[in-house]
Design a protein around this motif. Structure first.
Motif, PDB file in Angstrom:
ATOM      1  N   ILE A 223     -10.970  -7.629   9.937  1.00 60.56           N
ATOM      2  CA  ILE A 223      -9.642  -7.522   9.348  1.00 60.56           C
ATOM      3  C   ILE A 223      -8.913  -6.387  10.057  1.00 60.56           C
ATOM      4  O   ILE A 223      -9.387  -5.248  10.063  1.00 60.56           O
ATOM      5  CB  ILE A 223      -9.732  -7.246   7.834  1.00 60.56           C
ATOM      6  N   ALA A 224      -7.767  -6.695  10.664  1.00 58.47           N
ATOM      7  CA  ALA A 224      -7.027  -5.697  11.431  1.00 58.47           C
ATOM      8  C   ALA A 224      -5.578  -5.621  10.963  1.00 58.47           C
ATOM      9  O   ALA A 224      -4.988  -6.629  10.573  1.00 58.47           O
ATOM     10  CB  ALA A 224      -7.062  -6.046  12.914  1.00 58.47           C
ATOM     11  N   LEU A 225      -5.019  -4.410  11.022  1.00 55.15           N
ATOM     12  CA  LEU A 225      -3.597  -4.208  10.764  1.00 55.15           C
ATOM     13  C   LEU A 225      -2.893  -4.214  12.117  1.00 55.15           C
ATOM     14  O   LEU A 225      -3.285  -3.491  13.032  1.00 55.15           O
ATOM     15  CB  LEU A 225      -3.365  -2.873  10.051  1.00 55.15           C
TER      16      LEU A 225
ATOM     17  N   VAL B 274      -6.346  -0.067  13.511  1.00 55.05           N
ATOM     18  CA  VAL B 274      -7.044   0.103  12.229  1.00 55.05           C
ATOM     19  C   VAL B 274      -7.639  -1.252  11.874  1.00 55.05           C
ATOM     20  O   VAL B 274      -6.920  -2.239  11.760  1.00 55.05           O
ATOM     21  CB  VAL B 274      -6.063   0.554  11.117  1.00 55.05           C
ATOM     22  N   TRP B 275      -8.974  -1.306  11.746  1.00 52.67           N
ATOM     23  CA  TRP B 275      -9.638  -2.562  11.422  1.00 52.67           C
ATOM     24  C   TRP B 275     -10.933  -2.278  10.685  1.00 52.67           C
ATOM     25  O   TRP B 275     -11.454  -1.174  10.710  1.00 52.67           O
ATOM     26  CB  TRP B 275      -9.877  -3.401  12.666  1.00 52.67           C
TER      27      TRP B 275
ATOM     28  N   VAL C 248      -9.581  -3.438  -1.140  1.00 54.59           N
ATOM     29  CA  VAL C 248     -10.544  -2.344  -1.256  1.00 54.59           C
ATOM     30  C   VAL C 248     -10.906  -1.773   0.108  1.00 54.59           C
ATOM     31  O   VAL C 248     -10.859  -0.560   0.326  1.00 54.59           O
ATOM     32  CB  VAL C 248     -11.816  -2.803  -2.006  1.00 54.59           C
ATOM     33  N   VAL C 249     -11.263  -2.647   1.070  1.00 55.92           N
ATOM     34  CA  VAL C 249     -11.721  -2.144   2.362  1.00 55.92           C
ATOM     35  C   VAL C 249     -10.608  -1.525   3.185  1.00 55.92           C
ATOM     36  O   VAL C 249     -10.867  -0.665   4.028  1.00 55.92           O
ATOM     37  CB  VAL C 249     -12.467  -3.218   3.186  1.00 55.92           C
TER      38      VAL C 249
END
Length: 50
Positions: free
Chosen positions: A16-18, A25-26, A46-47
């Motif tokens: 999961i990456a922004l 950020v991942w 949460v993560v």
């Protein structure tokens, strides 16, 4: 004798990456494949600290 571990559970690994951030950020998470989208949303919150 060891206890019966029960049925095997299939697990998915997600990255999961922004987007648009530097440095990137991942997070890498493991979730059961039968997870609903609603619960997946909760995991992501949460993560990623939301």
């Amino acid at each position: 004798m060891a206890p019966d571990p029960g049925p095997a559970i299939s697990v998915l690994q997600l990255r999961i990456a922004l987007r648009g951030l530097s440095p990137p950020v991942w997070r890498r998470v493991l979730v059961p494949e039968h997870l609903t989208f609603g619960r997946l949303h909760n995991v992501i919150q949460v993560v990623m600290g939301g």
